[in-house]
Each structure stands twice: as structure tokens, then as C-alpha cells.
Design an enzyme around this catalytic site. Structure first.
Site, PDB file in Angstrom:
ATOM      1  N   TYR A 145       0.833  -1.200   0.000  1.00 41.87           N
ATOM      2  CA  TYR A 145       0.000   0.000   0.000  1.00 41.87           C
ATOM      3  C   TYR A 145       0.876   1.263   0.000  1.00 41.87           C
ATOM      4  CZ  TYR A 145      -3.736   3.188   1.606  1.00 41.87           C
ATOM      5  OH  TYR A 145      -4.643   4.214   1.736  1.00 41.87           O
ATOM      6  N   ASN A 190     -13.721  -0.325  14.289  1.00 39.87           N
ATOM      7  CA  ASN A 190     -13.572  -1.451  15.224  1.00 39.87           C
ATOM      8  C   ASN A 190     -14.036  -1.075  16.620  1.00 39.87           C
ATOM      9  OD1 ASN A 190     -12.494  -3.255  13.427  1.00 39.87           O
ATOM     10  ND2 ASN A 190     -10.512  -3.459  14.446  1.00 39.87           N
ATOM     11  N   GLN A 209       0.746   4.997  20.295  1.00 37.45           N
ATOM     12  CA  GLN A 209       0.897   5.529  18.927  1.00 37.45           C
ATOM     13  C   GLN A 209      -0.208   6.552  18.667  1.00 37.45           C
ATOM     14  OE1 GLN A 209      -0.298   2.530  19.757  1.00 37.45           O
ATOM     15  NE2 GLN A 209      -1.357   1.464  18.104  1.00 37.45           N
ATOM     16  N   GLN A 276       3.586   7.736  15.008  1.00 37.97           N
ATOM     17  CA  GLN A 276       2.932   9.053  15.143  1.00 37.97           C
ATOM     18  C   GLN A 276       2.491   9.535  13.762  1.00 37.97           C
ATOM     19  OE1 GLN A 276       5.866  11.790  16.667  1.00 37.97           O
ATOM     20  NE2 GLN A 276       7.348  11.310  15.087  1.00 37.97           N
TER      21      GLN A 276
HETATM   22  P1  NAD Z   1     -12.708   1.773   0.882  1.00 39.52           P
HETATM   23  O1  NAD Z   1     -12.042   0.432   0.987  1.00 39.52           O
HETATM   24  O2  NAD Z   1     -13.984   1.973   1.627  1.00 39.52           O
HETATM   25  O3  NAD Z   1     -12.946   2.178  -0.630  1.00 39.52           O
HETATM   26  C1  NAD Z   1     -12.124   1.753  -1.680  1.00 39.52           C
HETATM   27  C2  NAD Z   1     -13.033   1.368  -2.837  1.00 39.52           C
HETATM   28  O4  NAD Z   1     -12.242   0.994  -3.964  1.00 39.52           O
HETATM   29  C3  NAD Z   1     -13.912   0.159  -2.514  1.00 39.52           C
HETATM   30  O5  NAD Z   1     -15.242   0.437  -2.880  1.00 39.52           O
HETATM   31  C4  NAD Z   1     -13.320  -0.973  -3.346  1.00 39.52           C
HETATM   32  O6  NAD Z   1     -14.261  -1.949  -3.710  1.00 39.52           O
HETATM   33  C5  NAD Z   1     -12.786  -0.193  -4.534  1.00 39.52           C
HETATM   34  N1  NAD Z   1     -11.703  -0.874  -5.247  1.00 39.52           N
HETATM   35  C6  NAD Z   1     -10.563  -1.408  -4.723  1.00 39.52           C
HETATM   36  N2  NAD Z   1      -9.783  -1.915  -5.701  1.00 39.52           N
HETATM   37  C7  NAD Z   1     -10.444  -1.685  -6.871  1.00 39.52           C
HETATM   38  C8  NAD Z   1     -10.153  -1.963  -8.240  1.00 39.52           C
HETATM   39  N3  NAD Z   1      -9.012  -2.571  -8.582  1.00 39.52           N
HETATM   40  N4  NAD Z   1     -11.058  -1.587  -9.175  1.00 39.52           N
HETATM   41  C9  NAD Z   1     -12.211  -0.969  -8.834  1.00 39.52           C
HETATM   42  N5  NAD Z   1     -12.545  -0.682  -7.554  1.00 39.52           N
HETATM   43  C10 NAD Z   1     -11.667  -1.033  -6.596  1.00 39.52           C
HETATM   44  O7  NAD Z   1     -11.612   2.846   1.355  1.00 39.52           O
HETATM   45  P2  NAD Z   1     -11.741   4.414   1.572  1.00 39.52           P
HETATM   46  O8  NAD Z   1     -11.398   4.699   2.973  1.00 39.52           O
HETATM   47  O9  NAD Z   1     -13.024   4.912   1.031  1.00 39.52           O
HETATM   48  O10 NAD Z   1     -10.528   4.952   0.686  1.00 39.52           O
HETATM   49  C11 NAD Z   1     -10.733   5.557  -0.570  1.00 39.52           C
HETATM   50  C12 NAD Z   1      -9.412   6.067  -1.121  1.00 39.52           C
HETATM   51  O11 NAD Z   1      -8.861   7.048  -0.238  1.00 39.52           O
HETATM   52  C13 NAD Z   1      -8.339   4.979  -1.278  1.00 39.52           C
HETATM   53  O12 NAD Z   1      -7.598   5.212  -2.454  1.00 39.52           O
HETATM   54  C14 NAD Z   1      -7.462   5.186  -0.070  1.00 39.52           C
HETATM   55  O13 NAD Z   1      -6.138   4.759  -0.301  1.00 39.52           O
HETATM   56  C15 NAD Z   1      -7.552   6.685   0.138  1.00 39.52           C
HETATM   57  N6  NAD Z   1      -7.293   7.035   1.542  1.00 39.52           N
HETATM   58  C16 NAD Z   1      -8.265   6.841   2.489  1.00 39.52           C
HETATM   59  C17 NAD Z   1      -7.976   7.158   3.818  1.00 39.52           C
HETATM   60  C18 NAD Z   1      -8.997   6.979   4.920  1.00 39.52           C
HETATM   61  O14 NAD Z   1      -8.670   7.205   6.074  1.00 39.52           O
HETATM   62  N7  NAD Z   1     -10.233   6.612   4.634  1.00 39.52           N
HETATM   63  C19 NAD Z   1      -6.708   7.628   4.172  1.00 39.52           C
HETATM   64  C20 NAD Z   1      -5.757   7.782   3.163  1.00 39.52           C
HETATM   65  C21 NAD Z   1      -6.066   7.499   1.850  1.00 39.52           C
HETATM   66  N1  UDP Z   2      -5.623  -0.182  15.940  1.00 41.18           N
HETATM   67  C1  UDP Z   2      -5.980  -0.595  17.220  1.00 41.18           C
HETATM   68  N2  UDP Z   2      -7.088  -1.380  17.343  1.00 41.18           N
HETATM   69  C2  UDP Z   2      -7.858  -1.771  16.288  1.00 41.18           C
HETATM   70  C3  UDP Z   2      -7.486  -1.325  14.982  1.00 41.18           C
HETATM   71  C4  UDP Z   2      -6.356  -0.535  14.856  1.00 41.18           C
HETATM   72  O1  UDP Z   2      -5.307  -0.273  18.212  1.00 41.18           O
HETATM   73  O2  UDP Z   2      -8.852  -2.482  16.499  1.00 41.18           O
HETATM   74  C5  UDP Z   2      -4.443   0.709  15.808  1.00 41.18           C
HETATM   75  C6  UDP Z   2      -3.477   0.369  14.678  1.00 41.18           C
HETATM   76  O3  UDP Z   2      -2.500  -0.554  15.117  1.00 41.18           O
HETATM   77  C7  UDP Z   2      -2.886   1.732  14.372  1.00 41.18           C
HETATM   78  C8  UDP Z   2      -4.052   2.705  14.622  1.00 41.18           C
HETATM   79  O4  UDP Z   2      -4.953   2.007  15.488  1.00 41.18           O
HETATM   80  O5  UDP Z   2      -1.852   2.040  15.260  1.00 41.18           O
HETATM   81  C9  UDP Z   2      -4.779   3.133  13.349  1.00 41.18           C
HETATM   82  O6  UDP Z   2      -5.101   1.961  12.642  1.00 41.18           O
HETATM   83  P1  UDP Z   2      -5.983   1.961  11.327  1.00 41.18           P
HETATM   84  O7  UDP Z   2      -6.083   0.542  10.873  1.00 41.18           O
HETATM   85  O8  UDP Z   2      -7.247   2.689  11.570  1.00 41.18           O
HETATM   86  O9  UDP Z   2      -5.164   2.837  10.267  1.00 41.18           O
HETATM   87  P2  UDP Z   2      -3.616   3.119   9.942  1.00 41.18           P
HETATM   88  O10 UDP Z   2      -3.445   4.536  10.319  1.00 41.18           O
HETATM   89  O11 UDP Z   2      -2.730   2.217  10.746  1.00 41.18           O
HETATM   90  O12 UDP Z   2      -3.509   2.842   8.477  1.00 41.18           O
END
Ligand code: NAD
Ligand code: UDP
Length: 313
Positions: A145, A190, A209, A276
Site C-alpha cells: 500500500y 472497530n 501511537q 505518530q
Molecule cells: P474503501 O475500501 O472503503 O474504498 C475503496 C473502494 O475501492 C472500494 O469500494 C473498493 O471496492 C474499490 N476498489 C478497490 N480496488 C479496486 C479496483 N481494482 N477496481 C475498482 N474498484 C476497486 O476505502 P476508503 O477509505 O473509502 O478509501 C478511498 C481512497 O482514499 C483509497 O484510495 C485510499 O487509499 C484513500 N485514503 C483513504 C484514507 C482513509 O482514512 N479513509 C486515508 C488515506 C487514503
Molecule cells: N488499531 C488498534 N485497534 C484496532 C485497529 C487498529 O489499536 O482495532 C491501531 C493500529 O494498530 C494503528 C491505529 O490504530 O496504530 C490506526 O489503525 P488503522 O487501521 O485505523 O489505520 P492506519 O493509520 O494504521 O492505516
């Protein structure tokens, strides 16, 4: 009518973005998803609009549709999901992003790539500024990722330099809110589900963290402002809430907000878990008309708890 493609449109952020885009009467929104982690229930209410359409497709394979703008979100985002199929995650981050950049180039469309704070890895600079180049393990369990998203940014800038593709790159920090999958595995979903069910609240490691949690409406506002920012502002730009909390503090807040018999249990810390994370959002403020998050953590959590109550009977 502007034709807007939202890949990952059935996911958490994607479905919230589609809903917001549909509020603008001149937008025709095409959500594309392969349901790898997304859910039909997230897009069902949107299907009522005659300016919304859904296409089931995997971005690892090319597609040819007429579009004016692309928001490329398709990619699993939760560690348990992307770690379950790491090579597929990399394929989505490389082949998928190339396919979307090819589509943008062919249509002369603007494309926004959804990158992440994970490009900073376990950061040695705090808070994280866009100029920091990160501390990422290239061979660990998060690498599919983290490195995938890093090469996604590289591809965007190379397409821009080589083919003149119109790009925008955002780096999102942990975001939460309605339409998250209760089985998603991220910390906010969660802990809320565990507290609502009276199950043990799982803290990985000692909970020291830190993360910064952004409510999804604040993120979507930043995304919309970024898409309409000046043409020569390509990013990358951080979008997140600078409020920083330890995971232990987060669990305490959730336990204060939900009347539950749940107890906190500590589980092993997964490898390469960043210690962090907190965004420096001064660039976003400067370039995106003073953008900054407005929803306090407790308010955002209250909305999210109400949403998750629908899943716990
Ligand atoms: P999510 O898993 O809910 O959504 C991702 C979507 O992409 C899903 O609907 C999944 O089915 C679809 N998908 C995955 N692979 C695919 C493929 N090959 N073809 C078509 N569809 C596909 O996650 P999210 O939290 O909504 O994240 C959306 C975007 O934002 C992602 O690119 C993620 O990396 C980025 N992002 C999210 C967060 C966050 O905290 N939510 C943080 C950083 C980056
Ligand atoms: N984490 C936790 N309990 C859970 C799920 C996650 O303590 O049930 C911790 C995880 O190890 C990380 C932080 O919470 O330190 C954020 O995790 P998340 O999976 O939400 O996203 P990340 O920022 O690690 O991609």
C-alpha cells in the site's frame, strides 16, 4: 453537464464524495467499483438520481468512457484488507492508476489521485509536511500500500511531465464517518462496533501511537476545493485534521460516549505500525481558500456512532 468518474465510488470516501458531487445540478456522476471492499448499500440511495450511474469494473483492466474529471479512489485502504491481497493491491496502485491516467490523457480530463499519509511511513518529521520524503519500509507488510501509493504519485507527475496530463494529488490522513464498513478493520469502526456490542475493545500495542482523525465531510470539502484549485497547483497536498490523539485516548473517548460493558484488551502491535501521525495543513489552507477541518472529534464520533447503531441490533 460535466461527466465525473469516481473510481472506488461504492467505498466509504467514494460514496460520500458521489453524494456531495450530486448536489451540484450540472454534474453527471459515474461511480465505478469492483466491490473488493465497497458495498452496494453505499450507492443504493444515489441510484435514484437520473444524474448518477454505476459501472462494475476493475481498474486493473482498461476502460474507455467519456469523462471530464476523474477522482481515482479505487484501492483497498484498511490494513487488514490490503494485506489480505498484497500483490493485487500493488496491481491496483500501479496498473489501475496507469489505466486511469491513460483515460484522463485520452479525454483531456483532470484526474485527482487519492494518495495517503502512508507515503510518509513511520515519520521522522512531525507534523508531516509535504516536502518530507518519508521513512517507508519497502519490504514490510504495509509496503504494498505505502509503496503502491508512492509510485501512484510518481506516475501522476510523470504523466504530467511526459504527456501533459492534468493532475491533482492529495495525501489523506485517517478519515472516518458514515458509510464505513463495520467489518472494515480500521480503528474507529472497530472500537465503535466493539463498544456497541459490549465486546472487548482491542488496542494494538500499548496504545501510545498517535493518529489524527478527520471527519469525512471535512475531507470531502477539501477534495472539492482541490479539484477546482488553480491549474498549476498540482499538489501533493495534505488533507487531514491536525488534532492528534493516542489510540488509548481514542478508546477512552469512545468509552465515555457509549454506555457499554466493554473492557480494553491489548493485542500485539502489527509490524511497521507508524508511531505518530499528524498533518501540517498550512499548504491546504493557503491554496484551498483557507480550508481547514471544522468538525471536532467528539461531534464526528457522535455522528458515526449513530450510523453504526444501524448495524448493531
Ligand atoms: P474503501 O475500501 O472503503 O474504498 C475503496 C473502494 O475501492 C472500494 O469500494 C473498493 O471496492 C474499490 N476498489 C478497490 N480496488 C479496486 C479496483 N481494482 N477496481 C475498482 N474498484 C476497486 O476505502 P476508503 O477509505 O473509502 O478509501 C478511498 C481512497 O482514499 C483509497 O484510495 C485510499 O487509499 C484513500 N485514503 C483513504 C484514507 C482513509 O482514512 N479513509 C486515508 C488515506 C487514503
Ligand atoms: N488499531 C488498534 N485497534 C484496532 C485497529 C487498529 O489499536 O482495532 C491501531 C493500529 O494498530 C494503528 C491505529 O490504530 O496504530 C490506526 O489503525 P488503522 O487501521 O485505523 O489505520 P492506519 O493509520 O494504521 O492505516
Amino acid at each position: 453537464m460535466k461527466r465525473i468518474l469516481v473510481t472506488g465510488g461504492a467505498g466509504f470516501v467514494g460514496s460520500n464524495l458521489c453524494k456531495r458531487l450530486l448536489e451540484e445540478k450540472n454534474n453527471y456522476v459515474i461511480a465505478l467499483d469492483n466491490f473488493f471492499t465497497g458495498r452496494r448499500v453505499n450507492i443504493e440511495p444515489l441510484l435514484e438520481s437520473d444524474r448518477f450511474e454505476f459501472v462494475e469494473h476493475d481498474i486493473v483492466n482498461s476502460i474507455d468512457i467519456k469523462v471530464d474529471e476523474i477522482y481515482n479512489l479505487a484501492c483497498p485502504a484498511s490494513p487488514p484488507h490490503y494485506q489480505k491481497s498484497p500483490t493485487y493491491t500493488t496491481k491496483t496502485c500501479v496498473l489501475g492508476v496507469m489505466n486511469m491516467l491513460d483515460l484522463a490523457t485520452k479525454n483531456d480530463a483532470k484526474i485527482m489521485q487519492f494518495s495517503t499519509s502512508e507515503v510518509y511511513g513511520d515519520p521522522k518529521v512531525h507534523p508531516q509536511v509535504e516536502g518530507y520524503r518519508g521513512n517507508v519500509n519497502p519490504i514490510g507488510i504495509r509496503s504494498c500500500y505505502d509503496e503502491g501509493k508512492r509510485v501512484g504519485e510518481t506516475l501522476c507527475f510523470d504523466y504530467n511531465r511526459e504527456f501533459g496530463t492534468k493532475i491533482k494529488v492529495i495525501r489523506i490522513f485517517n478519515t472516518y464517518g458514515p458509510n464505513m464498513d463495520p467489518k472494515d478493520g480500521r480503528v474507529v469502526s472497530n472500537m465503535i462496533i466493539q463498544a456497541l456490542r459490549g465486546d472487548d475493545i482491542t488496542i494494538y500495542g500499548d496504545g501510545s501511537q498517535t493518529r489524527s482523525f478527520c471527519y469525512v465531510d471535512d475531507l470531502v470539502e477539501g477534495i472539492i476545493r482541490m479539484m477546482s484549485s488553480r491549474d498549476d497547483f498540482l499538489g501533493p497536498v495534505n488533507l487531514g485534521n491536525p488534532g492528534e490523539f493516542t489510540i488509548k485516548e481514542l478508546s477512552n473517548i469512545i468509552l465515555e460516549m457509549i454506555d457499554t460493558k466493554s473492557k480494553v484488551v491489548n493485542k500485539p502491535l502489527p509490524s511497521d505500525d507508524p508511531t505518530q501521525r499528524k498533518p501540517d495543513i498550512s499548504l491546504a489552507g493557503k491554496e484551498l481558500n483557507g480550508w481547514k477541518p471544522t468538525v471536532e472529534l467528539r461531534q464526528g464520533l457522535a455522528n458515526t456512532i449513530e450510523y453504526f447503531k444501524g448495524y448493531v441490533v
